[in-house]
Design an enzyme around this catalytic site. Sequence first.
Site, PDB file in Angstrom:
ATOM      1  N   TYR A 178     -59.191 -82.938  59.258  1.00 28.74           N
ATOM      2  CA  TYR A 178     -58.447 -81.703  59.341  1.00 28.74           C
ATOM      3  C   TYR A 178     -57.285 -81.783  59.997  1.00 28.74           C
ATOM      4  O   TYR A 178     -56.808 -82.277  60.566  1.00 28.74           O
ATOM      5  CB  TYR A 178     -59.970 -81.236  60.211  1.00 28.74           C
ATOM      6  CG  TYR A 178     -61.176 -80.737  60.337  1.00 28.74           C
ATOM      7  CD1 TYR A 178     -61.329 -80.950  59.134  1.00 28.74           C
ATOM      8  CD2 TYR A 178     -61.166 -80.652  61.374  1.00 28.74           C
ATOM      9  CE1 TYR A 178     -63.045 -80.228  58.923  1.00 28.74           C
ATOM     10  CE2 TYR A 178     -62.614 -80.245  61.431  1.00 28.74           C
ATOM     11  CZ  TYR A 178     -63.944 -80.035  59.965  1.00 28.74           C
ATOM     12  OH  TYR A 178     -64.460 -80.142  60.083  1.00 28.74           O
TER      13      TYR A 178
ATOM     14  N   THR B  68     -61.500 -69.099  61.850  1.00 25.30           N
ATOM     15  CA  THR B  68     -60.131 -68.610  61.511  1.00 25.30           C
ATOM     16  C   THR B  68     -59.681 -68.716  63.210  1.00 25.30           C
ATOM     17  O   THR B  68     -59.831 -68.953  64.319  1.00 25.30           O
ATOM     18  CB  THR B  68     -61.248 -66.908  61.040  1.00 25.30           C
ATOM     19  OG1 THR B  68     -59.972 -65.686  61.849  1.00 25.30           O
ATOM     20  CG2 THR B  68     -61.352 -66.180  63.046  1.00 25.30           C
TER      21      THR B  68
ATOM     22  N   LEU C 284     -69.143 -66.828  58.244  1.00 28.96           N
ATOM     23  CA  LEU C 284     -68.969 -65.697  58.085  1.00 28.96           C
ATOM     24  C   LEU C 284     -67.848 -66.467  56.140  1.00 28.96           C
ATOM     25  O   LEU C 284     -67.678 -65.090  55.357  1.00 28.96           O
ATOM     26  CB  LEU C 284     -66.897 -65.090  58.817  1.00 28.96           C
ATOM     27  CG  LEU C 284     -66.774 -65.091  59.999  1.00 28.96           C
ATOM     28  CD1 LEU C 284     -65.892 -65.402  60.813  1.00 28.96           C
ATOM     29  CD2 LEU C 284     -67.922 -63.966  59.757  1.00 28.96           C
TER      30      LEU C 284
ATOM     31  N   ARG D 277     -70.628 -87.740  56.835  1.00 30.90           N
ATOM     32  CA  ARG D 277     -71.141 -87.364  55.624  1.00 30.90           C
ATOM     33  C   ARG D 277     -72.230 -87.956  55.554  1.00 30.90           C
ATOM     34  O   ARG D 277     -71.832 -89.586  56.215  1.00 30.90           O
ATOM     35  CB  ARG D 277     -70.319 -87.202  54.450  1.00 30.90           C
ATOM     36  CG  ARG D 277     -69.513 -85.786  54.144  1.00 30.90           C
ATOM     37  CD  ARG D 277     -70.310 -85.062  53.395  1.00 30.90           C
ATOM     38  NE  ARG D 277     -69.527 -83.405  53.122  1.00 30.90           N
ATOM     39  CZ  ARG D 277     -70.195 -82.544  52.660  1.00 30.90           C
ATOM     40  NH1 ARG D 277     -71.177 -82.567  52.356  1.00 30.90           N
ATOM     41  NH2 ARG D 277     -69.056 -81.808  52.506  1.00 30.90           N
TER      42      ARG D 277
ATOM     43  N   ASP E  83     -64.620 -77.240  68.215  1.00 32.14           N
ATOM     44  CA  ASP E  83     -65.195 -78.643  66.971  1.00 32.14           C
ATOM     45  C   ASP E  83     -63.654 -79.140  66.049  1.00 32.14           C
ATOM     46  O   ASP E  83     -63.163 -78.527  65.581  1.00 32.14           O
ATOM     47  CB  ASP E  83     -66.189 -77.919  65.856  1.00 32.14           C
ATOM     48  CG  ASP E  83     -67.076 -79.287  64.777  1.00 32.14           C
ATOM     49  OD1 ASP E  83     -67.248 -79.355  65.084  1.00 32.14           O
ATOM     50  OD2 ASP E  83     -66.055 -78.368  63.717  1.00 32.14           O
TER      51      ASP E  83
END
Length: 307
Positions: free
Chosen positions: A46, A270, A217, A118, A41
Site C-alpha cells: 500500500y 475512506t 462502499l 493473493r 488493515d
Amino acid sequence: MRLAYGCMGLGSAGSAPTDEEVDRAEAAVRTAYDIGIRLFDHADIYGGGSAEAVFGTVLARNPGLRDQLEIQTKCGIVLGGAENGNAYDLSREHILASVEGSLARLGIDRLDRLLLHRPDPLARPEEIADAFDVLRAEGTVRGFGVSNMAASHIAHLRSAVDQPLEVDQVELGLHHRDLIEAGVLVNHPDARAYAPVAGTLEYCTDHAITVQAYGPLGQGRFTGRPRGPEDEATAALVRRYADELGAAPEAVVLGWLLKHPADVVAVIGTTDPGRIRACADAEAVGEAMTRHQWWSLWSAARGKPVP
C-alpha cells in the site's frame, strides 16, 4: 465491532511521509477509533510501503495507542515482479522478509495477524507452513489468514498449515456481490461465471474463518459518486432507506452487507472523517433492515431481479 479500517489510502507511493499526510492519517485513525474500530488493515504494497510508514508515525505520535489496536498486514504481491506487470510470491523467504519490512515501517515488534495477499501458483504449502511456524515461534506474528482466496485455495493450504487460518479478506459489498451471487445461481446459466468462488462464504462459516470485506462502499457509487444509471437508481433507493431507517447512506450500504449471516467484517477505506463517522451505525442498520429492503437493494444493484 464488525468494522475495520483499511489503510490503503494513507501515505503516497514513492515518497517519505509528509507532515500533512501524517496529520490526515492521524485524523482518519482517530475518527475510526472514536467510532469503535480497533482493527486496522495494511499491506506491504500500500503506497509502496508508505501507508505502513505513515501509520507507524501516527503510532509514534500517540504512545500507548498500539496496544489498544489490532494491526494486520498482507504480503505476497511483488509490484513490478514481472516484465509486464506484477507477480505473486508466497515463498518462505519472501514471507519472512516481508514481515521484517512491515514491522520496521510500522515501528512495532509484532503483528496481530498476517494475511497472504493473493494465491501464488508457484507456492508450496509446506513452505508457507514453515514460515508461519517460524513467525509464531518468534512471537512476531500472532495469527494468520488469507486474502482473495476461494474455498479451494484455503482447503489446500489447510492441508499443510498447522496454524489456524483465521481470516479470508475478499472484495465484497453491494457493488461487488460475486460470493453472494454464487450462492443463489445454482442451476442457472449465469452460475458458470461464479463457479470459482462458489461455496466460499459457506466454507468460511463452517470452518470459523472470518470473512473480511474490502471495498464494501464501492468507492461511494451508491452514496454520492454514481458511475451510471444503474448506480443512480440504487443510490436513490439507498437514500430512501436511509431516511426510513434514520441513518446515513453509508450505514445503509454497509448494513446490507452486515445483515448477511456470514457475520462479515467490513473494511472501510475512506480517509474522510465525516464518511468514517457515517459508517458508525452500520451494524444496527443491518439488524433493523427488513428482508424486503435487503432484497430490493440487491435487485437494484444487479440492475435486474434475482432469478
